[in-house]
Design a protein around this motif. Structure first.
Motif, PDB file in Angstrom:
ATOM      1  N   ASN A   2       0.830  -1.206   0.000  1.00  0.00           N
ATOM      2  CA  ASN A   2       0.000   0.000   0.000  1.00  0.00           C
ATOM      3  C   ASN A   2       0.861   1.251   0.000  1.00  0.00           C
ATOM      4  N   ASN A   3       1.926   1.225   0.822  1.00  0.00           N
ATOM      5  CA  ASN A   3       2.820   2.383   0.841  1.00  0.00           C
ATOM      6  C   ASN A   3       3.487   2.575  -0.519  1.00  0.00           C
ATOM      7  N   ALA A   4       3.948   1.454  -1.108  1.00  0.00           N
ATOM      8  CA  ALA A   4       4.608   1.554  -2.421  1.00  0.00           C
ATOM      9  C   ALA A   4       3.640   2.186  -3.420  1.00  0.00           C
ATOM     10  N   ALA A   5       2.357   1.761  -3.366  1.00  0.00           N
ATOM     11  CA  ALA A   5       1.368   2.305  -4.305  1.00  0.00           C
ATOM     12  C   ALA A   5       1.090   3.775  -4.002  1.00  0.00           C
ATOM     13  N   SER A  58       8.416   8.229  -4.716  1.00  0.00           N
ATOM     14  CA  SER A  58       8.942   9.499  -4.195  1.00  0.00           C
ATOM     15  C   SER A  58      10.220   9.370  -3.381  1.00  0.00           C
ATOM     16  N   GLY A  59      10.571   8.153  -2.954  1.00  0.00           N
ATOM     17  CA  GLY A  59      11.815   7.976  -2.200  1.00  0.00           C
ATOM     18  C   GLY A  59      11.740   8.567  -0.801  1.00  0.00           C
ATOM     19  N   ILE A  60      12.811   8.354  -0.039  1.00  0.00           N
ATOM     20  CA  ILE A  60      12.824   8.795   1.357  1.00  0.00           C
ATOM     21  C   ILE A  60      14.168   9.476   1.636  1.00  0.00           C
ATOM     22  N   PRO A  61      14.165  10.659   2.253  1.00  0.00           N
ATOM     23  CA  PRO A  61      15.452  11.302   2.564  1.00  0.00           C
ATOM     24  C   PRO A  61      16.264  10.446   3.539  1.00  0.00           C
ATOM     25  N   ARG A 108      13.889   6.755  11.008  1.00  0.00           N
ATOM     26  CA  ARG A 108      12.820   7.414  11.793  1.00  0.00           C
ATOM     27  C   ARG A 108      11.420   7.013  11.339  1.00  0.00           C
ATOM     28  N   ILE A 109      11.253   6.675  10.046  1.00  0.00           N
ATOM     29  CA  ILE A 109       9.896   6.362   9.559  1.00  0.00           C
ATOM     30  C   ILE A 109       9.278   5.157  10.265  1.00  0.00           C
ATOM     31  N   PHE A 110      10.103   4.378  10.986  1.00  0.00           N
ATOM     32  CA  PHE A 110       9.544   3.237  11.712  1.00  0.00           C
ATOM     33  C   PHE A 110       8.999   3.654  13.083  1.00  0.00           C
ATOM     34  N   GLN A 148       5.874  10.720   9.816  1.00  0.00           N
ATOM     35  CA  GLN A 148       5.631  10.745   8.372  1.00  0.00           C
ATOM     36  C   GLN A 148       6.609  11.744   7.775  1.00  0.00           C
ATOM     37  N   VAL A 149       7.096  11.452   6.571  1.00  0.00           N
ATOM     38  CA  VAL A 149       8.086  12.357   5.982  1.00  0.00           C
ATOM     39  C   VAL A 149       7.442  13.709   5.728  1.00  0.00           C
ATOM     40  N   ASP A 150       6.249  13.704   5.162  1.00  0.00           N
ATOM     41  CA  ASP A 150       5.573  14.961   4.869  1.00  0.00           C
ATOM     42  C   ASP A 150       4.283  15.022   5.681  1.00  0.00           C
ATOM     43  N   ARG A 151       4.266  15.894   6.702  1.00  0.00           N
ATOM     44  CA  ARG A 151       3.098  15.920   7.584  1.00  0.00           C
ATOM     45  C   ARG A 151       2.119  17.013   7.203  1.00  0.00           C
ATOM     46  N   GLY A 207      -3.969   9.696   3.365  1.00  0.00           N
ATOM     47  CA  GLY A 207      -4.871   8.705   3.945  1.00  0.00           C
ATOM     48  C   GLY A 207      -4.192   7.832   4.972  1.00  0.00           C
ATOM     49  N   GLY A 208      -3.081   8.306   5.551  1.00  0.00           N
ATOM     50  CA  GLY A 208      -2.374   7.481   6.535  1.00  0.00           C
ATOM     51  C   GLY A 208      -2.168   8.228   7.837  1.00  0.00           C
ATOM     52  N   LEU A 209      -1.758   7.472   8.853  1.00  0.00           N
ATOM     53  CA  LEU A 209      -1.590   8.066  10.184  1.00  0.00           C
ATOM     54  C   LEU A 209      -0.165   7.938  10.704  1.00  0.00           C
ATOM     55  N   GLY A 210       0.728   7.370   9.899  1.00  0.00           N
ATOM     56  CA  GLY A 210       2.101   7.199  10.380  1.00  0.00           C
ATOM     57  C   GLY A 210       2.227   6.068  11.386  1.00  0.00           C
ATOM     58  N   ILE A 211       1.375   5.075  11.249  1.00  0.00           N
ATOM     59  CA  ILE A 211       1.382   3.956  12.191  1.00  0.00           C
ATOM     60  C   ILE A 211       1.861   2.676  11.516  1.00  0.00           C
ATOM     61  N   GLY A 212       1.556   2.571  10.210  1.00  0.00           N
ATOM     62  CA  GLY A 212       1.771   1.325   9.470  1.00  0.00           C
ATOM     63  C   GLY A 212       3.155   0.725   9.661  1.00  0.00           C
ATOM     64  N   LEU A 213       4.197   1.528   9.457  1.00  0.00           N
ATOM     65  CA  LEU A 213       5.549   0.963   9.518  1.00  0.00           C
ATOM     66  C   LEU A 213       5.950   0.589  10.938  1.00  0.00           C
ATOM     67  N   THR A 214       5.400   1.296  11.928  1.00  0.00           N
ATOM     68  CA  THR A 214       5.685   0.936  13.319  1.00  0.00           C
ATOM     69  C   THR A 214       5.163  -0.474  13.565  1.00  0.00           C
ATOM     70  N   LEU A 215       3.961  -0.679  13.080  1.00  0.00           N
ATOM     71  CA  LEU A 215       3.325  -1.982  13.262  1.00  0.00           C
ATOM     72  C   LEU A 215       4.093  -3.064  12.490  1.00  0.00           C
ATOM     73  N   GLY A 221      12.869   6.520  -5.522  1.00  0.00           N
ATOM     74  CA  GLY A 221      12.254   5.239  -5.177  1.00  0.00           C
ATOM     75  C   GLY A 221      12.701   4.733  -3.806  1.00  0.00           C
ATOM     76  N   SER A 222      12.006   3.715  -3.320  1.00  0.00           N
ATOM     77  CA  SER A 222      12.331   3.160  -2.002  1.00  0.00           C
ATOM     78  C   SER A 222      12.318   1.645  -2.070  1.00  0.00           C
ATOM     79  N   GLU A 223      13.049   1.061  -1.140  1.00  0.00           N
ATOM     80  CA  GLU A 223      13.028  -0.400  -1.052  1.00  0.00           C
ATOM     81  C   GLU A 223      12.937  -0.797   0.421  1.00  0.00           C
TER      82      GLU A 223
HETATM   83  P1  ADP Z   1       1.540   6.381   6.618  1.00  0.00           P
HETATM   84  O1  ADP Z   1       1.775   5.799   5.268  1.00  0.00           O
HETATM   85  O2  ADP Z   1       0.215   6.100   7.161  1.00  0.00           O
HETATM   86  O3  ADP Z   1       1.925   7.823   6.693  1.00  0.00           O
HETATM   87  P2  ADP Z   1       3.620   4.542   7.568  1.00  0.00           P
HETATM   88  O4  ADP Z   1       4.069   4.267   8.964  1.00  0.00           O
HETATM   89  O5  ADP Z   1       3.154   3.398   6.755  1.00  0.00           O
HETATM   90  O6  ADP Z   1       2.512   5.660   7.678  1.00  0.00           O
HETATM   91  O7  ADP Z   1       4.816   5.243   6.814  1.00  0.00           O
HETATM   92  C1  ADP Z   1       5.507   6.327   7.459  1.00  0.00           C
HETATM   93  C2  ADP Z   1       6.070   7.277   6.434  1.00  0.00           C
HETATM   94  O8  ADP Z   1       7.128   6.644   5.720  1.00  0.00           O
HETATM   95  C3  ADP Z   1       5.070   7.719   5.383  1.00  0.00           C
HETATM   96  O9  ADP Z   1       4.290   8.807   5.829  1.00  0.00           O
HETATM   97  C4  ADP Z   1       5.991   8.106   4.234  1.00  0.00           C
HETATM   98  O10 ADP Z   1       6.464   9.429   4.436  1.00  0.00           O
HETATM   99  C5  ADP Z   1       7.174   7.149   4.389  1.00  0.00           C
HETATM  100  N1  ADP Z   1       7.069   5.996   3.460  1.00  0.00           N
HETATM  101  C6  ADP Z   1       6.633   4.756   3.742  1.00  0.00           C
HETATM  102  N2  ADP Z   1       6.701   3.941   2.656  1.00  0.00           N
HETATM  103  C7  ADP Z   1       7.199   4.698   1.661  1.00  0.00           C
HETATM  104  C8  ADP Z   1       7.526   4.435   0.277  1.00  0.00           C
HETATM  105  N3  ADP Z   1       7.346   3.226  -0.291  1.00  0.00           N
HETATM  106  N4  ADP Z   1       8.027   5.473  -0.455  1.00  0.00           N
HETATM  107  C9  ADP Z   1       8.231   6.693   0.119  1.00  0.00           C
HETATM  108  N5  ADP Z   1       7.947   6.993   1.410  1.00  0.00           N
HETATM  109  C10 ADP Z   1       7.453   6.014   2.173  1.00  0.00           C
END
Ligand code: ADP
Length: 464
Positions: free
Chosen positions: A217-220, A249-252, A258-260, A265-268, A275-283, A305-307
């Motif tokens: 979902n994040n990748a999409a 969009s990639g990640i700095p 920190r995104i975990f 969230q990178v852009d708040r 449509g996200g809350l910044g919880i997904g990756l923590t989980l 891009g991101s991996e």
């Molecule tokens: P959410 O997507 O709900 O904001 P997540 O915890 O899933 O929360 O992700 C945290 C942040 O990590 C996102 O807000 C986004 O900035 C960054 N991120 C996650 N996956 C990707 C990705 N595939 N490409 C770029 N940024 C990502």
């Protein structure tokens, strides 16, 4: 000494030749007491007392220094904890703002839908569209609420796993199926590379599926429309490494770890709502961790891009999978033809069976079905019945008359499961009959049966 968390006391320094006291001796000091500052059992500094007028301290003074140091350490630790709490509080406030915003977003379309439904007059509202819209918005809200429940579970350490032996391909295919609508609606191309061998792990199917659903979902979400998403599964010794990569969009670099963290969230900015809350990756990190694995994020920077790389330990030894009602998902690879004029239905079933390790082809009408079957000679053909140009019964009859097609297993897919349909299917040469939507568990067990027969035949071949 301080490093060993015990006080150091040096006396009669001006008369001493001990190399360790030479520095303080140079300052003209005569007695010196250095005390560790501890937070729990961790050393975070020292506090020293010295005298230029006396050669030693008496025991009550040394005791007093130690008491002072304990107070100083406690005050320091409290300041650190307060700063931590303030930061957590600030993050929670930010999170509440995001939450309110994200929960309000789906409400506007639902409210509009109610207004449409109230409309009277010659212009009848398009009920199907309205229903789909409400469905989408309610799903989005449900996802947010589920995430919220998970936040509270994470914070209270209440996530529990129901582990059992599961096939990784089953988990990954469940996740792909769940994310397909999202990937397709964005026009993304998904490329999947799986190893030929079955891989099993000891894990919680639902939670592990959630890991990959979140990553897909994040990748999409963070890839502009028309992008690419790659899924690679690879065995590395006793681990499996799953990579979910995108060209989005990639990640700095500063955010890669920190995104975990919860709510990060990178852009708040609220204008850039995703449509996200910044919880997904923590989980995701928590679940992977609870399975004895680890996850890392890689990116060459914004726009590149991101991996996400997930490493999980595999179960050693073979054996039947006990997937809580899921059958063994790896059968002998079969060549399968799926025919349905509903392309989405055909393509999604094909994707699922490919993920199980089969070689799968699709056709979208009866004529194409007969042609493709004749050129590919599949082991199994799944045919929809109501199709343009040539219906499924007729297509099955034509396939069955071919000399190569004696052993092909023909499966009818129909919308109704009436006795009459079954009889007609049998007459047309079908071996089995399934009602739509296909019960994947029953289908897999049918394919496992065909696979077992084919495997036995292949083993016999050299003797003939
Ligand atoms: P959410 O997507 O709900 O904001 P997540 O915890 O899933 O929360 O992700 C945290 C942040 O990590 C996102 O807000 C986004 O900035 C960054 N991120 C996650 N996956 C990707 C990705 N595939 N490409 C770029 N940024 C990502």
């Amino acid at each position: 000494m301080a490093l060993q968390c015990r006080p150091i006391v040096a006396t009669f320094i001006q008369q001493s030749d001990d190399p360790k006291v030479q520095i303080v001796k140079g300052y003209g000091l005569r007695a010196y007491a250095c005390n560790p500052l501890m937070a729990g059992d961790k050393l975070f500094g020292t506090l020293s007392f010295a005298s230029r007028s006396r050669d030693e301290f008496d025991p009550s003074e040394l005791d007093f220094f130690q008491t002072l140091c304990r107070y100083a350490a406690a005050a320091f630790e409290r300041r650190r904890l307060v700063a931590g709490l303030r930061e957590a509080d600030r993050k929670k406030d930010e999170f509440l703002a995001t939450l309110a915003h994200e929960l309000r977003n789906p409400l506007a379309p639902i409210r509009n839908a109610v207004e449409f439904l109230r409309m009277k007059g010659p212009q009848q509202p398009d009920l199907e569209n309205i229903r789909d819209m409400i469905d989408r918005q309610v799903r989005q809200m449900t996802r947010l609420v589920d995430d919220l429940l998970d936040v509270s579970r994470i914070s209270r350490g209440k996530i529990s796993l129901q582990k059992q032996r599961v096939s990784l391909s089953l988990i990954v295919s469940n996740a792909v199926e769940a994310c397909r609508p999202m990937l397709e609606s964005q026009g993304h191309t998904l490329e999947v590379a799986l190893p030929p061998e079955p891989l099993y792990l000891e894990g919680d199917t639902t939670r592990l599926t959630q890991v990959f659903v979140n990553l897909f979902n994040n990748a999409a979400k963070y890839t502009p429309a028309g992008g690419h998403v790659w899924l690679t599964v690879e065995r590395q010794g006793s681990d499996v490494v799953v990579r979910v990569k995108d060209d989005g969009s990639g990640i700095p670099a500063t955010m890669l770890t920190r995104i975990f963290e919860m709510f990060v969230q990178v852009d708040r900015s609220l204008e850039r709502t995703t449509g996200g809350l910044g919880i997904g990756l923590t989980l995701v990190q928590k679940i992977v961790d609870m399975h004895g694995g680890r996850i890392e994020a890689h990116s060459e920077g914004p726009g590149k891009g991101s991996e996400f790389v997930v490493r999980l330990p595999l179960t050693v030894g073979a054996g039947a999978e006990t997937g809580g009602g899921h059958p063994v998902s790896y059968v002998t690879p079969l060549r399968i033809l799926i025919v349905d004029d509903n392309r989405d239905a055909a393509d999604s079933l094909a994707m699922m069976l490919r993920l199980k390790g089969h070689e799968v082809y699709t056709a979208y009408d009866g004529i194409q079905a007969v042609e493709t079957a004749n050129s590919l000679r599949p082991d199994v053909a799944l045919l929809d019945i109501g199709m343009p140009r040539l219906n499924g019964y007729e297509a099955a009859r034509r396939i069955r008359t071919q000399p190569w097609a004696k052993a092909v297993v023909l499966v009818a897919l129909t919308g109704w499961g009436q006795e009459e349909d079954k009889r007609l299917a049998e007459e047309a040469g079908f071996n089995s009959h399934f009602t739509k939507p296909v019960d994947t568990v029953a289908l897999e067990s049918l394919l496992a049966g065909v696979g077992a027969v084919r495997k036995a035949e292949r083993l016999e071949e050299p003797a003939r």
